[in-house]
Design a protein around this motif. Structure first.
Motif, PDB file in Angstrom:
ATOM      1  N   LEU A  46      -0.429   2.190 -11.563  1.00 27.36           N
ATOM      2  CA  LEU A  46       0.353   3.294 -11.011  1.00 27.36           C
ATOM      3  C   LEU A  46      -0.535   4.205 -10.169  1.00 27.36           C
ATOM      4  O   LEU A  46      -0.154   4.619  -9.071  1.00 27.36           O
ATOM      5  CB  LEU A  46       1.009   4.087 -12.142  1.00 27.36           C
ATOM      6  CG  LEU A  46       1.878   5.281 -11.727  1.00 27.36           C
ATOM      7  CD1 LEU A  46       3.025   4.833 -10.832  1.00 27.36           C
ATOM      8  CD2 LEU A  46       2.397   6.020 -12.954  1.00 27.36           C
ATOM      9  N   GLN A  47      -1.731   4.501 -10.661  1.00 27.36           N
ATOM     10  CA  GLN A  47      -2.649   5.356  -9.911  1.00 27.36           C
ATOM     11  C   GLN A  47      -3.086   4.691  -8.616  1.00 27.36           C
ATOM     12  O   GLN A  47      -3.253   5.349  -7.587  1.00 27.36           O
ATOM     13  CB  GLN A  47      -3.876   5.697 -10.764  1.00 27.36           C
ATOM     14  CG  GLN A  47      -4.728   6.826 -10.186  1.00 27.36           C
ATOM     15  CD  GLN A  47      -3.961   8.128 -10.060  1.00 27.36           C
ATOM     16  OE1 GLN A  47      -3.348   8.583 -11.034  1.00 27.36           O
ATOM     17  NE2 GLN A  47      -3.949   8.722  -8.882  1.00 27.36           N
ATOM     18  N   GLU A  48      -3.257   3.384  -8.647  1.00 23.92           N
ATOM     19  CA  GLU A  48      -3.606   2.653  -7.425  1.00 23.92           C
ATOM     20  C   GLU A  48      -2.510   2.790  -6.379  1.00 23.92           C
ATOM     21  O   GLU A  48      -2.786   2.945  -5.192  1.00 23.92           O
ATOM     22  CB  GLU A  48      -3.848   1.176  -7.748  1.00 23.92           C
ATOM     23  CG  GLU A  48      -5.161   0.907  -8.465  1.00 23.92           C
ATOM     24  CD  GLU A  48      -5.307  -0.544  -8.871  1.00 23.92           C
ATOM     25  OE1 GLU A  48      -4.434  -1.368  -8.467  1.00 23.92           O
ATOM     26  OE2 GLU A  48      -6.274  -0.876  -9.576  1.00 23.92           O
ATOM     27  N   ARG A  49      -1.268   2.743  -6.821  1.00 26.16           N
ATOM     28  CA  ARG A  49      -0.148   2.931  -5.892  1.00 26.16           C
ATOM     29  C   ARG A  49      -0.180   4.335  -5.289  1.00 26.16           C
ATOM     30  O   ARG A  49       0.015   4.521  -4.102  1.00 26.16           O
ATOM     31  CB  ARG A  49       1.189   2.707  -6.607  1.00 26.16           C
ATOM     32  CG  ARG A  49       1.647   1.261  -6.665  1.00 26.16           C
ATOM     33  CD  ARG A  49       3.108   1.169  -7.051  1.00 26.16           C
ATOM     34  NE  ARG A  49       3.610  -0.193  -7.011  1.00 26.16           N
ATOM     35  CZ  ARG A  49       4.099  -0.772  -5.930  1.00 26.16           C
ATOM     36  NH1 ARG A  49       4.134  -0.109  -4.778  1.00 26.16           N
ATOM     37  NH2 ARG A  49       4.555  -2.010  -5.974  1.00 26.16           N
ATOM     38  N   ILE A  50      -0.416   5.330  -6.129  1.00 24.86           N
ATOM     39  CA  ILE A  50      -0.433   6.715  -5.659  1.00 24.86           C
ATOM     40  C   ILE A  50      -1.556   6.932  -4.654  1.00 24.86           C
ATOM     41  O   ILE A  50      -1.399   7.646  -3.662  1.00 24.86           O
ATOM     42  CB  ILE A  50      -0.585   7.670  -6.864  1.00 24.86           C
ATOM     43  CG1 ILE A  50       0.659   7.599  -7.756  1.00 24.86           C
ATOM     44  CG2 ILE A  50      -0.822   9.108  -6.394  1.00 24.86           C
ATOM     45  CD1 ILE A  50       0.496   8.277  -9.098  1.00 24.86           C
ATOM     46  N   ASP A  51      -2.708   6.303  -4.889  1.00 22.52           N
ATOM     47  CA  ASP A  51      -3.893   6.538  -4.067  1.00 22.52           C
ATOM     48  C   ASP A  51      -3.932   5.707  -2.787  1.00 22.52           C
ATOM     49  O   ASP A  51      -4.706   6.013  -1.881  1.00 22.52           O
ATOM     50  CB  ASP A  51      -5.163   6.239  -4.879  1.00 22.52           C
ATOM     51  CG  ASP A  51      -5.357   7.221  -6.020  1.00 22.52           C
ATOM     52  OD1 ASP A  51      -4.778   8.319  -5.956  1.00 22.52           O
ATOM     53  OD2 ASP A  51      -6.084   6.885  -6.977  1.00 22.52           O
ATOM     54  N   SER A  52      -3.125   4.662  -2.689  1.00 22.24           N
ATOM     55  CA  SER A  52      -3.217   3.762  -1.531  1.00 22.24           C
ATOM     56  C   SER A  52      -2.310   4.227  -0.401  1.00 22.24           C
ATOM     57  O   SER A  52      -1.333   4.940  -0.609  1.00 22.24           O
ATOM     58  CB  SER A  52      -2.860   2.326  -1.933  1.00 22.24           C
ATOM     59  OG  SER A  52      -1.501   2.237  -2.310  1.00 22.24           O
ATOM     60  N   CYS A  53      -2.654   3.823   0.818  1.00 23.62           N
ATOM     61  CA  CYS A  53      -1.864   4.203   1.993  1.00 23.62           C
ATOM     62  C   CYS A  53      -2.145   3.224   3.116  1.00 23.62           C
ATOM     63  O   CYS A  53      -3.301   3.070   3.541  1.00 23.62           O
ATOM     64  CB  CYS A  53      -2.216   5.629   2.433  1.00 23.62           C
ATOM     65  SG  CYS A  53      -1.411   6.139   3.978  1.00 23.62           S
ATOM     66  N   ALA A  54      -1.104   2.570   3.602  1.00 20.83           N
ATOM     67  CA  ALA A  54      -1.264   1.599   4.686  1.00 20.83           C
ATOM     68  C   ALA A  54      -1.785   2.263   5.958  1.00 20.83           C
ATOM     69  O   ALA A  54      -2.583   1.680   6.694  1.00 20.83           O
ATOM     70  CB  ALA A  54       0.076   0.900   4.960  1.00 20.83           C
ATOM     71  N   MET A  55      -1.340   3.501   6.215  1.00 20.59           N
ATOM     72  CA  MET A  55      -1.770   4.174   7.439  1.00 20.59           C
ATOM     73  C   MET A  55      -3.222   4.632   7.343  1.00 20.59           C
ATOM     74  O   MET A  55      -3.973   4.533   8.307  1.00 20.59           O
ATOM     75  CB  MET A  55      -0.847   5.348   7.771  1.00 20.59           C
ATOM     76  CG  MET A  55      -0.969   5.794   9.226  1.00 20.59           C
ATOM     77  SD  MET A  55       0.183   7.111   9.684  1.00 20.59           S
ATOM     78  CE  MET A  55       1.754   6.379   9.266  1.00 20.59           C
ATOM     79  N   ALA A  59       0.795  -1.228   0.000  1.00 18.79           N
ATOM     80  CA  ALA A  59       0.000   0.000   0.000  1.00 18.79           C
ATOM     81  C   ALA A  59       0.826   1.276   0.000  1.00 18.79           C
ATOM     82  O   ALA A  59       0.356   2.317  -0.448  1.00 18.79           O
ATOM     83  CB  ALA A  59      -0.945  -0.007   1.212  1.00 18.79           C
ATOM     84  N   GLY A  60       2.041   1.240   0.538  1.00 19.85           N
ATOM     85  CA  GLY A  60       2.830   2.464   0.656  1.00 19.85           C
ATOM     86  C   GLY A  60       2.156   3.451   1.595  1.00 19.85           C
ATOM     87  O   GLY A  60       1.389   3.067   2.478  1.00 19.85           O
ATOM     88  N   PHE A  61       2.409   4.749   1.397  1.00 20.87           N
ATOM     89  CA  PHE A  61       1.814   5.790   2.231  1.00 20.87           C
ATOM     90  C   PHE A  61       1.440   6.983   1.365  1.00 20.87           C
ATOM     91  O   PHE A  61       2.132   7.300   0.396  1.00 20.87           O
ATOM     92  CB  PHE A  61       2.791   6.245   3.328  1.00 20.87           C
ATOM     93  CG  PHE A  61       3.146   5.163   4.307  1.00 20.87           C
ATOM     94  CD1 PHE A  61       2.300   4.856   5.361  1.00 20.87           C
ATOM     95  CD2 PHE A  61       4.325   4.442   4.159  1.00 20.87           C
ATOM     96  CE1 PHE A  61       2.627   3.848   6.258  1.00 20.87           C
ATOM     97  CE2 PHE A  61       4.654   3.437   5.060  1.00 20.87           C
ATOM     98  CZ  PHE A  61       3.797   3.137   6.114  1.00 20.87           C
ATOM     99  N   CYS A  62       0.345   7.621   1.717  1.00 25.63           N
ATOM    100  CA  CYS A  62      -0.035   8.849   1.024  1.00 25.63           C
ATOM    101  C   CYS A  62       0.942   9.962   1.403  1.00 25.63           C
ATOM    102  O   CYS A  62       1.723   9.830   2.351  1.00 25.63           O
ATOM    103  CB  CYS A  62      -1.468   9.254   1.387  1.00 25.63           C
ATOM    104  SG  CYS A  62      -1.690   9.730   3.125  1.00 25.63           S
TER     105      CYS A  62
END
Length: 250
Positions: free
Chosen positions: A121-130, A56-59
């Motif tokens: 790519l957009q899914e990566r940008i929009d996702s956030c683990a926190m 998810a990465g982070f926003c």
């Protein structure tokens, strides 16, 4: 009602004398999430946790808060494996990527690539683990709010609070149809809706007086409750704490 892991934070939120009880709950959840990822005894080295952050990465907002917290090594290690997955995905998908052709003069459809890379790519940008972690608990706090309305003592806490920020109030209204007990619909209509209006008026009056205090004719008059009107007015609109210092490990 017996106290549970979800009723305690909700009750504490309504006892916090905050401009919005749900803002108070959300701030605590966010700080708890920051400590979870990069605080003392943080879990960022655990495989299942790293798997979730790699996915998810982070926003941008939460990445900044991880940075502000001050655990440089912890945040760097989280980003290191996230970068590895990002590059692996990019290398695999860009090999089949085709730049979209310019649409024809009379075409009504927007030209696009069929590779699907833009979507991933957009899914990566929009996702956030926190964000996911905070939302998981906030969803339960909102549901718990409606369950607790069956208790007279809790309804008194709601009636005595300062209302809600518009962001959280909109969410409450959206949930009333499905979650508000039939027996509390009249109470909600007669208590919560006027409560919102009264407290918006209160904040606006404080904001008005804050502005009026900049007139030299009012220089010697008391501030009343208007000195912090600006950050409270911002919170009431968007559910933010603009005057909060960065949350850090120091």
């Amino acid at each position: 009602m017996r106290e549970t892991i979800y009723t305690i934070p909700v009750n504490e939120g309504f006892e916090a004398a905050d401009e919005c009880p749900f803002c108070a709950m959300e701030r605590k959840e966010e700080q708890r999430a920051i400590r979870y990822y990069v605080g003392p005894g943080a879990s960022y080295m655990e495989p299942e946790v790293r798997a979730s952050t790699d996915r998810a990465g982070f926003c941008g907002a939460h990445m900044k808060k991880l940075y502000d917290y001050g655990n440089t090594l912890g945040s760097a290690l989280i980003l290191q494996t996230y970068y590895a997955g990002l590059l692996e995905e990019m290398q695999a998908q860009l090999s089949d990527y085709e730049v979209a052709a310019k649409p024809g003069l009379f075409s009504r459809k927007k030209a696009h690539s069929d590779s699907g890379y833009q979507s991933s790519l957009q899914e990566r940008i929009d996702s956030c683990a926190m964000c996911e972690k905070v939302e998981y608990n906030m969803e339960r706090y909102f549901s718990t709010f409606f369950t607790l309305l069956k208790e007279g003592e809790f309804r008194d806490k709601v009636a005595a609070c300062k209302g809600f920020c518009l962001r959280h109030f909109a969410r409450l209204l959206d949930m009333t149809g499905e979650h508000l007990p039939e027996s509390q619909r009249v109470w909600f209509q007669e208590t919560v809706l006027p409560l919102m209006q009264e407290n918006l008026i209160r904040v606006k009056e404080d904001l008005d007086w804050l502005i009026a205090k900049y007139d030299y004719r009012n220089a010697g008059k008391p501030w009343g409750s208007s000195q912090d009107a600006l950050p409270r007015a911002m919170q009431k609109l968007q559910g933010i704490y603009p005057s909060d210092p960065p949350f850090s490990e120091k």
